[in-house]
Design a protein around this motif. Structure first.
Motif, PDB file in Angstrom:
ATOM      1  N   THR A 176       0.830  -1.203   0.000  1.00 59.22           N
ATOM      2  CA  THR A 176       0.000   0.000   0.000  1.00 59.22           C
ATOM      3  C   THR A 176       0.864   1.253   0.000  1.00 59.22           C
ATOM      4  O   THR A 176       0.585   2.217  -0.732  1.00 59.22           O
ATOM      5  CB  THR A 176      -0.931   0.002   1.222  1.00 59.22           C
ATOM      6  OG1 THR A 176      -1.767  -1.165   1.185  1.00 59.22           O
ATOM      7  CG2 THR A 176      -1.816   1.236   1.236  1.00 59.22           C
ATOM      8  N   ILE A 177       1.924   1.252   0.803  1.00 60.68           N
ATOM      9  CA  ILE A 177       2.809   2.420   0.864  1.00 60.68           C
ATOM     10  C   ILE A 177       3.467   2.656  -0.488  1.00 60.68           C
ATOM     11  O   ILE A 177       3.539   3.801  -0.982  1.00 60.68           O
ATOM     12  CB  ILE A 177       3.870   2.229   1.955  1.00 60.68           C
ATOM     13  CG1 ILE A 177       3.213   2.170   3.343  1.00 60.68           C
ATOM     14  CG2 ILE A 177       4.919   3.336   1.891  1.00 60.68           C
ATOM     15  CD1 ILE A 177       2.484   3.424   3.745  1.00 60.68           C
ATOM     16  N   ARG A 178       3.942   1.588  -1.128  1.00 62.43           N
ATOM     17  CA  ARG A 178       4.593   1.744  -2.432  1.00 62.43           C
ATOM     18  C   ARG A 178       3.624   2.327  -3.460  1.00 62.43           C
ATOM     19  O   ARG A 178       3.979   3.219  -4.241  1.00 62.43           O
ATOM     20  CB  ARG A 178       5.138   0.392  -2.918  1.00 62.43           C
ATOM     21  CG  ARG A 178       6.367  -0.087  -2.163  1.00 62.43           C
ATOM     22  CD  ARG A 178       7.031  -1.248  -2.880  1.00 62.43           C
ATOM     23  NE  ARG A 178       6.213  -2.447  -2.874  1.00 62.43           N
ATOM     24  CZ  ARG A 178       6.326  -3.435  -1.984  1.00 62.43           C
ATOM     25  NH1 ARG A 178       7.217  -3.346  -1.004  1.00 62.43           N
ATOM     26  NH2 ARG A 178       5.550  -4.494  -2.049  1.00 62.43           N
ATOM     27  N   ASP A 179       2.390   1.825  -3.459  1.00 59.17           N
ATOM     28  CA  ASP A 179       1.417   2.309  -4.432  1.00 59.17           C
ATOM     29  C   ASP A 179       1.031   3.762  -4.155  1.00 59.17           C
ATOM     30  O   ASP A 179       0.903   4.569  -5.085  1.00 59.17           O
ATOM     31  CB  ASP A 179       0.168   1.429  -4.419  1.00 59.17           C
ATOM     32  CG  ASP A 179       0.407   0.069  -5.062  1.00 59.17           C
ATOM     33  OD1 ASP A 179       1.412  -0.072  -5.781  1.00 59.17           O
ATOM     34  OD2 ASP A 179      -0.408  -0.848  -4.839  1.00 59.17           O
ATOM     35  N   LEU A 180       0.837   4.113  -2.903  1.00 57.62           N
ATOM     36  CA  LEU A 180       0.477   5.489  -2.581  1.00 57.62           C
ATOM     37  C   LEU A 180       1.592   6.456  -2.945  1.00 57.62           C
ATOM     38  O   LEU A 180       1.334   7.562  -3.438  1.00 57.62           O
ATOM     39  CB  LEU A 180       0.147   5.608  -1.088  1.00 57.62           C
ATOM     40  CG  LEU A 180      -1.239   5.120  -0.662  1.00 57.62           C
ATOM     41  CD1 LEU A 180      -1.348   5.106   0.848  1.00 57.62           C
ATOM     42  CD2 LEU A 180      -2.332   5.993  -1.265  1.00 57.62           C
ATOM     43  N   ALA A 181       2.835   6.047  -2.705  1.00 53.59           N
ATOM     44  CA  ALA A 181       3.967   6.906  -3.056  1.00 53.59           C
ATOM     45  C   ALA A 181       4.038   7.128  -4.559  1.00 53.59           C
ATOM     46  O   ALA A 181       4.440   8.209  -5.024  1.00 53.59           O
ATOM     47  CB  ALA A 181       5.265   6.289  -2.550  1.00 53.59           C
ATOM     48  N   ARG A 182       3.628   6.123  -5.324  1.00 52.62           N
ATOM     49  CA  ARG A 182       3.642   6.240  -6.792  1.00 52.62           C
ATOM     50  C   ARG A 182       2.458   7.056  -7.301  1.00 52.62           C
ATOM     51  O   ARG A 182       2.595   7.842  -8.239  1.00 52.62           O
ATOM     52  CB  ARG A 182       3.620   4.828  -7.401  1.00 52.62           C
ATOM     53  CG  ARG A 182       3.442   4.779  -8.911  1.00 52.62           C
ATOM     54  CD  ARG A 182       3.445   3.338  -9.407  1.00 52.62           C
ATOM     55  NE  ARG A 182       2.464   2.509  -8.748  1.00 52.62           N
ATOM     56  CZ  ARG A 182       1.176   2.425  -9.097  1.00 52.62           C
ATOM     57  NH1 ARG A 182       0.721   3.168 -10.108  1.00 52.62           N
ATOM     58  NH2 ARG A 182       0.350   1.622  -8.454  1.00 52.62           N
ATOM     59  N   LEU A 183       1.300   6.902  -6.664  1.00 50.60           N
ATOM     60  CA  LEU A 183       0.077   7.512  -7.164  1.00 50.60           C
ATOM     61  C   LEU A 183      -0.092   8.972  -6.763  1.00 50.60           C
ATOM     62  O   LEU A 183      -0.740   9.740  -7.468  1.00 50.60           O
ATOM     63  CB  LEU A 183      -1.142   6.724  -6.655  1.00 50.60           C
ATOM     64  CG  LEU A 183      -1.328   5.311  -7.216  1.00 50.60           C
ATOM     65  CD1 LEU A 183      -2.344   4.551  -6.380  1.00 50.60           C
ATOM     66  CD2 LEU A 183      -1.781   5.388  -8.677  1.00 50.60           C
ATOM     67  N   GLN A 184       0.478   9.340  -5.607  1.00 50.17           N
ATOM     68  CA  GLN A 184       0.250  10.685  -5.088  1.00 50.17           C
ATOM     69  C   GLN A 184       1.570  11.310  -4.632  1.00 50.17           C
ATOM     70  O   GLN A 184       2.615  10.658  -4.605  1.00 50.17           O
ATOM     71  CB  GLN A 184      -0.767  10.652  -3.937  1.00 50.17           C
ATOM     72  CG  GLN A 184      -2.113  10.071  -4.346  1.00 50.17           C
ATOM     73  CD  GLN A 184      -3.270  10.734  -3.637  1.00 50.17           C
ATOM     74  OE1 GLN A 184      -3.200  11.902  -3.227  1.00 50.17           O
ATOM     75  NE2 GLN A 184      -4.368   9.995  -3.496  1.00 50.17           N
ATOM     76  N   THR A 185       1.508  12.585  -4.237  1.00 55.99           N
ATOM     77  CA  THR A 185       2.734  13.327  -3.901  1.00 55.99           C
ATOM     78  C   THR A 185       2.768  13.808  -2.457  1.00 55.99           C
ATOM     79  O   THR A 185       3.644  14.577  -2.085  1.00 55.99           O
ATOM     80  CB  THR A 185       2.873  14.548  -4.826  1.00 55.99           C
ATOM     81  OG1 THR A 185       1.731  15.404  -4.659  1.00 55.99           O
ATOM     82  CG2 THR A 185       2.982  14.124  -6.285  1.00 55.99           C
ATOM     83  N   MET A 186       1.816  13.366  -1.619  1.00 57.25           N
ATOM     84  CA  MET A 186       1.726  13.860  -0.257  1.00 57.25           C
ATOM     85  C   MET A 186       2.890  13.349   0.591  1.00 57.25           C
ATOM     86  O   MET A 186       3.524  12.334   0.272  1.00 57.25           O
ATOM     87  CB  MET A 186       0.400  13.440   0.393  1.00 57.25           C
ATOM     88  CG  MET A 186       0.286  11.963   0.736  1.00 57.25           C
ATOM     89  SD  MET A 186      -0.095  10.928  -0.672  1.00 57.25           S
ATOM     90  CE  MET A 186       0.944   9.514  -0.332  1.00 57.25           C
ATOM     91  N   PRO A 187       3.178  14.006   1.719  1.00 54.59           N
ATOM     92  CA  PRO A 187       4.190  13.498   2.654  1.00 54.59           C
ATOM     93  C   PRO A 187       3.636  12.368   3.512  1.00 54.59           C
ATOM     94  O   PRO A 187       2.415  12.225   3.677  1.00 54.59           O
ATOM     95  CB  PRO A 187       4.517  14.723   3.517  1.00 54.59           C
ATOM     96  CG  PRO A 187       3.261  15.531   3.485  1.00 54.59           C
ATOM     97  CD  PRO A 187       2.656  15.323   2.128  1.00 54.59           C
ATOM     98  N   PHE A 188       4.549  11.588   4.073  1.00 56.71           N
ATOM     99  CA  PHE A 188       4.224  10.522   5.024  1.00 56.71           C
ATOM    100  C   PHE A 188       4.728  10.973   6.396  1.00 56.71           C
ATOM    101  O   PHE A 188       5.917  11.270   6.555  1.00 56.71           O
ATOM    102  CB  PHE A 188       4.891   9.212   4.625  1.00 56.71           C
ATOM    103  CG  PHE A 188       4.367   8.616   3.346  1.00 56.71           C
ATOM    104  CD1 PHE A 188       3.448   7.584   3.368  1.00 56.71           C
ATOM    105  CD2 PHE A 188       4.793   9.086   2.112  1.00 56.71           C
ATOM    106  CE1 PHE A 188       2.963   7.025   2.192  1.00 56.71           C
ATOM    107  CE2 PHE A 188       4.323   8.548   0.926  1.00 56.71           C
ATOM    108  CZ  PHE A 188       3.393   7.511   0.966  1.00 56.71           C
ATOM    109  N   VAL A 189       3.843  11.013   7.373  1.00 61.52           N
ATOM    110  CA  VAL A 189       4.182  11.461   8.721  1.00 61.52           C
ATOM    111  C   VAL A 189       4.152  10.236   9.633  1.00 61.52           C
ATOM    112  O   VAL A 189       3.117   9.564   9.743  1.00 61.52           O
ATOM    113  CB  VAL A 189       3.213  12.549   9.215  1.00 61.52           C
ATOM    114  CG1 VAL A 189       3.668  13.094  10.566  1.00 61.52           C
ATOM    115  CG2 VAL A 189       3.128  13.686   8.189  1.00 61.52           C
ATOM    116  N   VAL A 190       5.284   9.948  10.278  1.00 61.95           N
ATOM    117  CA  VAL A 190       5.451   8.665  10.978  1.00 61.95           C
ATOM    118  C   VAL A 190       6.196   8.863  12.296  1.00 61.95           C
ATOM    119  O   VAL A 190       6.885   9.873  12.484  1.00 61.95           O
ATOM    120  CB  VAL A 190       6.231   7.665  10.086  1.00 61.95           C
ATOM    121  CG1 VAL A 190       5.521   7.441   8.765  1.00 61.95           C
ATOM    122  CG2 VAL A 190       7.662   8.153   9.842  1.00 61.95           C
ATOM    123  N   PRO A 191       6.095   7.898  13.228  1.00 65.79           N
ATOM    124  CA  PRO A 191       6.902   7.962  14.441  1.00 65.79           C
ATOM    125  C   PRO A 191       8.382   7.692  14.138  1.00 65.79           C
ATOM    126  O   PRO A 191       8.734   7.174  13.070  1.00 65.79           O
ATOM    127  CB  PRO A 191       6.307   6.855  15.326  1.00 65.79           C
ATOM    128  CG  PRO A 191       4.990   6.518  14.722  1.00 65.79           C
ATOM    129  CD  PRO A 191       5.131   6.786  13.253  1.00 65.79           C
TER     130      PRO A 191
END
Length: 391
Positions: A176-191
Motif C-alpha cells: 500500500t505504501i509503495r502504491d500510494l507513493a507512486r500515485l500521489q505526492t503527499m508526505p508521510f508522517v510517521v513515528p
C-alpha cells in the motif's frame, strides 16, 4: 541421453527451480520486513527520552506475552474460527468524497480495520492505510480480509498527508505504501524510525516526516502532533526499535484524535488537556485479550479513554476486517454500544466505506448484529478487570 540420465537431469533442474523460487520468496519477505534505522535516523532515535538500552520504552511499562503463553495462544487461536468471522457478507459501501473537502467541514471515512480518511477544513489525511488482502509480509499466509476494500487505491481523492501509528503489519502495509507513493505526492508522517521502512520501499526521504512524542508538523494550516500510546513495535524478530504513537490532528476550529493501537493508560487525560477537546476520537476497540491487556484497549476502556480525551463523537476502529484475537466478530461493537449507552457517549459505528459527517452523524443502527454467529454472552476479558483498569 539415456532415460536414467534424463530423469536425473530433470530432477536436478526441478531442484534448482525450487531453490530459486525459495530464494526469491526469501528476498521478497526480507524486503517486506523493512529496514533498521541507520545514520541520522538512528542518531535522532538515540536522543529520544523514550529510548533506553537499545529500545523504545512505554512510560507506563506494559507486560508482554511469554513464549509459553504465545504457544498456548496459538493453539487456542486455531480453534473456534467460525465465531470470529461474520455470518454473512459485511455491508461495504463505496464512498463518494467531494471533489474538494469543505473548508469548514469535518468528515471521517472508515475503510476497514484502522484505515481511516479524515477530511478537516479543506484537507485530507489518511491514517494507517492497509489495502492488501492479508496483513502479513507474505501474500499467501497470515490474517486475511473478512470484507473487500471499499475502493481501490487509485480511486482515493487527493491526499494532504498519510499518517502511520506504528510498524505492525496491520497498520503499515508495504504494498500500500509503495502504491500510494507512486500515485500521489503527499508526505508521510510517521513515528521515529519508521521512515527507514518507507525509504527502503521507495518513498523519497524528502517526503518523510519522523516525529517523537509531542513533536509536531504543520501542513497547510493543519497540525499533526505525535502523542503518547502504550504499545510496542516490530516487524521481525527485533522489537521496539521504532516508536509507536497516537495522533492529534488539529486546525483552527476542529480537533481529531487517532488512537492507533494502545492499552489504556492515564496519559489520555494529559493528551486531552493539551490538545483537546476533540470533536471526534477514532478509537481502537478490537483485538483485545486478557493476555495482552496492557497493549490493546477493550471497548469499555476505549470509552473511558474517549472521555479522558474530552471527546465528543466516538468512531471505533481496529475491528471487523481481520481476525486477530479470540473474541467473537461482533463482540467489540456490541460491548462498545453497551458501554457508550451506559455513559451517555455519542457514538457512530460506520460500515466499511461509510463517510460520517462528524457534526451530524447518523444514528447507530446495530448493522453488525445481523451478522452474528452467536449472541454476546461472556466477554473475552472479565468486566471486573476492565473496571479496575479503567478506574
Amino acid at each position: 541421453m539415456t532415460e536414467r540420465n534424463f530423469r536425473r537431469t530433470t530432477a536436478v533442474a526441478a531442484a534448482l527451480t525450487g531453490m530459486g523460487a525459495l530464494a526469491c520468496t526469501a528476498r521478497s519477505l526480507l524486503h517486506e520486513l523493512g529496514a533498521a534505522p541507520t545514520g541520522p535516523r538512528a542518531e535522532q532515535i538515540r536522543r529520544s527520552p523514550h529510548y533506553r538500552d537499545g529500545a523504545f520504552r512505554n512510560r507506563l511499562p506494559a507486560r508482554m506475552l511469554s513464549p509459553r503463553e504465545t504457544l498456548g495462544l496459538m493453539r487456542r487461536f486455531a480453534a473456534d474460527r467460525d465465531r470470529r468471522r461474520p455470518a454473512g457478507p459485511v455491508p461495504v459501501l463505496t464512498p463518494s468524497p467531494a471533489a474538494e473537502p469543505a473548508p469548514d467541514g469535518l468528515h471521517v471515512t472508515w475503510y476497514g480495520h484502522s484505515s481511516a480518511l479524515v477530511e478537516i477544513e479543506g484537507h485530507r489525511v489518511l491514517f494507517d492505510p492497509v489495502w492488501s488482502e492479508r496483513c502479513s509480509p507474505s501474500p499467501i499466509t497470515g490474517p486475511r480480509r473478512l470484507h473487500p476494500n471499499p475502493l481501490p487505491l487509485e480511486a482515493l481523492p487527493r491526499l494532504d498527508a498519510v499518517v502511520i501509528s506504528h510498524d505492525h503489519y496491520d497498520h503499515l502495509d508495504a504494498p500500500t505504501i509503495r502504491d500510494l507513493a507512486r500515485l500521489q505526492t503527499m508526505p508521510f508522517v510517521v513515528p521515529l524510525g519508521v521512515g527507514a521502512h518507507l525509504e527502503k520501499w521507495g518513498v523519497p526521504a524528502g517526503r518523510i516526516v519522523e516525529l517523537d512524542w509531542d513533536g509536531h508538523t504543520t501542513l497547510g494550516g493543519i497540525r499533526l502532533t505525535a502523542t503518547e500510546a502504550r504499545h510496542y513495535s516490530g516487524r521481525g524478530l527485533a522489537r521496539d526499535k521504532t516508536l509507536w504513537a497516537s495522533w492529534a490532528l488539529t486546525s483552527d476550529n476542529r480537533r481529531v484524535f487517532y488512537s492507533g493501537d494502545s492499552g489504556y493508560f492515564p496519559g489520555y487525560a494529559a493528551i486531552g488537556a493539551a490538545h483537546g477537546p476533540f470533536d471526534v476520537t477514532l478509537m481502537q476497540i478490537g483485538a483485545y485479550g486478557e493476555e495482552w491487556a496492557d497493549i490493546h484497549m477493550t471497548p469499555e476502556e476505549a470509552v473511558t479513554a474517549h472521555h479522558d480525551l474530552r471527546g465528543d463523537l466516538l468512531v471505533p476502529l481496529h475491528w471487523a476486517t481481520f481476525d486477530l484475537a479470540l473474541h467473537d466478530w461482533t463482540e467489540p461493537a456490541d460491548r462498545l454500544l453497551h458501554a457508550a449507552k451506559a455513559r451517555g457517549t455519542r457514538l457512530a459505528v460506520p460500515r466499511p466505506g461509510e463517510r460520517i459527517d462528524v457534526i451530524a452523524p447518523p444514528e447507530t443502527d446495530g448493522w453488525w448484529q445481523r451478522l452474528t454467529q452467536t449472541p454476546l454472552t461472556t466477554p473475552s476479558v472479565p468486566l471486573s478487570s476492565v473496571k479496575e483498569r479503567a478506574a
